[in-house]
Design an enzyme around this catalytic site. Structure first.
Site, mmCIF file in Angstrom:
data_model
loop_
_atom_site.group_PDB
_atom_site.id
_atom_site.type_symbol
_atom_site.label_atom_id
_atom_site.label_comp_id
_atom_site.label_asym_id
_atom_site.label_seq_id
_atom_site.Cartn_x
_atom_site.Cartn_y
_atom_site.Cartn_z
ATOM 1 N N LYS A 110 38.521 -0.088 -30.440
ATOM 2 C CA LYS A 110 39.481 -0.511 -31.465
ATOM 3 C C LYS A 110 40.487 0.610 -31.737
ATOM 4 O O LYS A 110 41.685 0.365 -31.846
ATOM 5 C CB LYS A 110 38.743 -0.909 -32.754
ATOM 6 C CG LYS A 110 37.974 -2.221 -32.602
ATOM 7 C CD LYS A 110 37.012 -2.488 -33.750
ATOM 8 C CE LYS A 110 36.153 -3.709 -33.455
ATOM 9 N NZ LYS A 110 35.090 -3.945 -34.437
ATOM 10 N N GLN B 266 32.561 -1.448 -39.635
ATOM 11 C CA GLN B 266 31.858 -1.898 -38.430
ATOM 12 C C GLN B 266 30.448 -2.386 -38.797
ATOM 13 O O GLN B 266 29.697 -1.677 -39.465
ATOM 14 C CB GLN B 266 31.786 -0.741 -37.413
ATOM 15 C CG GLN B 266 31.168 -1.118 -36.087
ATOM 16 C CD GLN B 266 31.980 -2.161 -35.324
ATOM 17 O OE1 GLN B 266 33.201 -2.101 -35.272
ATOM 18 N NE2 GLN B 266 31.303 -3.125 -34.742
ATOM 19 N N ASP C 67 39.435 -8.124 -40.819
ATOM 20 C CA ASP C 67 38.369 -8.821 -40.080
ATOM 21 C C ASP C 67 38.195 -10.251 -40.590
ATOM 22 O O ASP C 67 37.544 -11.074 -39.941
ATOM 23 C CB ASP C 67 37.032 -8.076 -40.250
ATOM 24 C CG ASP C 67 36.660 -7.272 -39.013
ATOM 25 O OD1 ASP C 67 37.207 -7.557 -37.935
ATOM 26 O OD2 ASP C 67 35.809 -6.367 -39.145
#
Ligand code: NAP
Length: 298
Positions: free
Chosen positions: A54, A98, A121
């Site tokens: 990422k 994460q 997200d």
């Protein structure tokens, strides 16, 4: 005839070129560089690889990224305080924590501490609700990537039978909602579905996100179906495979995504798209004169 292979790497590369263009535009007109904060707790090897990918992807398009790397025994309050600081940092447009989190963390609390305006997200309850009512703010990256792939391949969804195998909050459920919003008739299967094949065989488009290698055999797939394999599984011999028997199903399907090189690169790219959309929104809020020329991630 063998199915056409849907090349996620190629589609993602095209989308990243558009990302560069949008970032240049933001810099020129709003003097803004999109910023993404990534929080990782512990050193789970898979999570470390995902985070590294990422950050590297951000760099390739010109998104400024900041990594906050905590030891596994960090106190939850320390991470929550960091998220609150990032929520009010005008240079940060996206915040990503994460997953998975260590067991002493309350995942729901962590996710809802992220400002819905920076939740790139798409996991905050506000964004989940917005998705349910068809007014998405940040579409979750993996299903968003699948939809963009299907659009790129000009695979029509209206009126099609679509079967989603997997019903997780991160992939299966938002995937089903996004396909329904595109007027597909969607069935969702999960681990307790009886006779999975009786559903999959009806699919014009089959999306599989179960995390079970070889779950989908050729006899479970309708001739000419489009098959999207979201699964990522590491076999004991080290190979990375999806949930679909790729060679067998390829002989029957009309189009199929490979693993690796299918949905994976799209997921990371949609994170970039969501971060840029967030920076564009922030620029619009700071400059009402630009209020009509801001694109959204969706
Ligand atoms: P998850 O949270 O473990 O959910 C798996 C889902 O599959 C659950 O709904 C489960 O049903 C269902 N399932 C499990 N075994 C099944 C079976 N035999 N038949 C039918 N359904 C079954 O996993 P996830 O986070 O959604 O991820 C799914 C897969 O996608 C994993 O391999 C993951 O690594 C991969 N993934 C890939 C990307 C990418 O970018 N390519 C991104 C995210 C995830 P129940 O609900 O009944 O338990």
């Amino acid at each position: 005839m063998a199915a056409r292979i849907i090349d996620g790497l190629k589609i993602a590369a095209q989308m990243r070129e558009q990302c560069r263009y949008r970032i240049r535009d933001l810099q020129r007109h709003a003097e803004t560089v999109p910023g993404l904060a990534v929080i990782i707790i512990g050193s789970d090897p898979a999570s470390l690889i995902y985070v590294r990918n990422k950050l590297r992807a951000c760099q390739t398009v010109g998104i400024r990224s900041e990594l906050f790397d905590y030891p596994i025994d960090v106190a939850q309050d320390t991470v929550l305080s960091r998220i609150e600081l990032l929520n009010s940092d005008p240079g940060i447009h996206g915040i990503l924590v994460q997953l998975p989190l260590p067991p002493h963390f309350d995942m729901a609390l962590v996710l809802r501490t992220i400002s819905p305006q920076k939740d790139v997200d798409g996991f905050h309850l506000y964004n989940v609700g917005a998705l349910v009512v068809g007014n998405t703010v940040f579409p979750p990256c993996t299903p968003f990537g699948v939809v963009k792939m299907l659009e790129h391949e000009k695979i029509a969804l209206e009126g099609k039978n679509v079967v989603v195998v997997g019903a997780s909050n991160i992939v299966g459920k938002p995937m089903a909602l996004m396909l329904m919003q595109r007027d597909a008739t969607v069935s969702i299967c999960h681990a307790k579905t009886r006779d999975l094949a009786q559903f999959t065989i009806l699919a014009d488009v089959l999306v599989v996100a179960a995390g079970k290698p070889s779950l989908i055999a050729p006899q479970m797939v309708r001739t000419g179906a489009v098959v999207v394999d979201v699964g990522i599984n590491r076999l004991p011999d080290g190979r990375l495979v999806g949930d679909v028997d790729f060679d067998g199903v390829r002989a029957k399907a009309s189009a199929i995504t490979p693993v690796p090189g299918g949905v994976g690169p799209m997921t990371v790219t949609m994170l970039l798209v969501n971060t840029i959309a967030s920076a564009e929104r922030a620029a619009r809020l700071n400059d009402p004169a630009r209020s009509n020329d801001v694109r959204t991630g969706a």
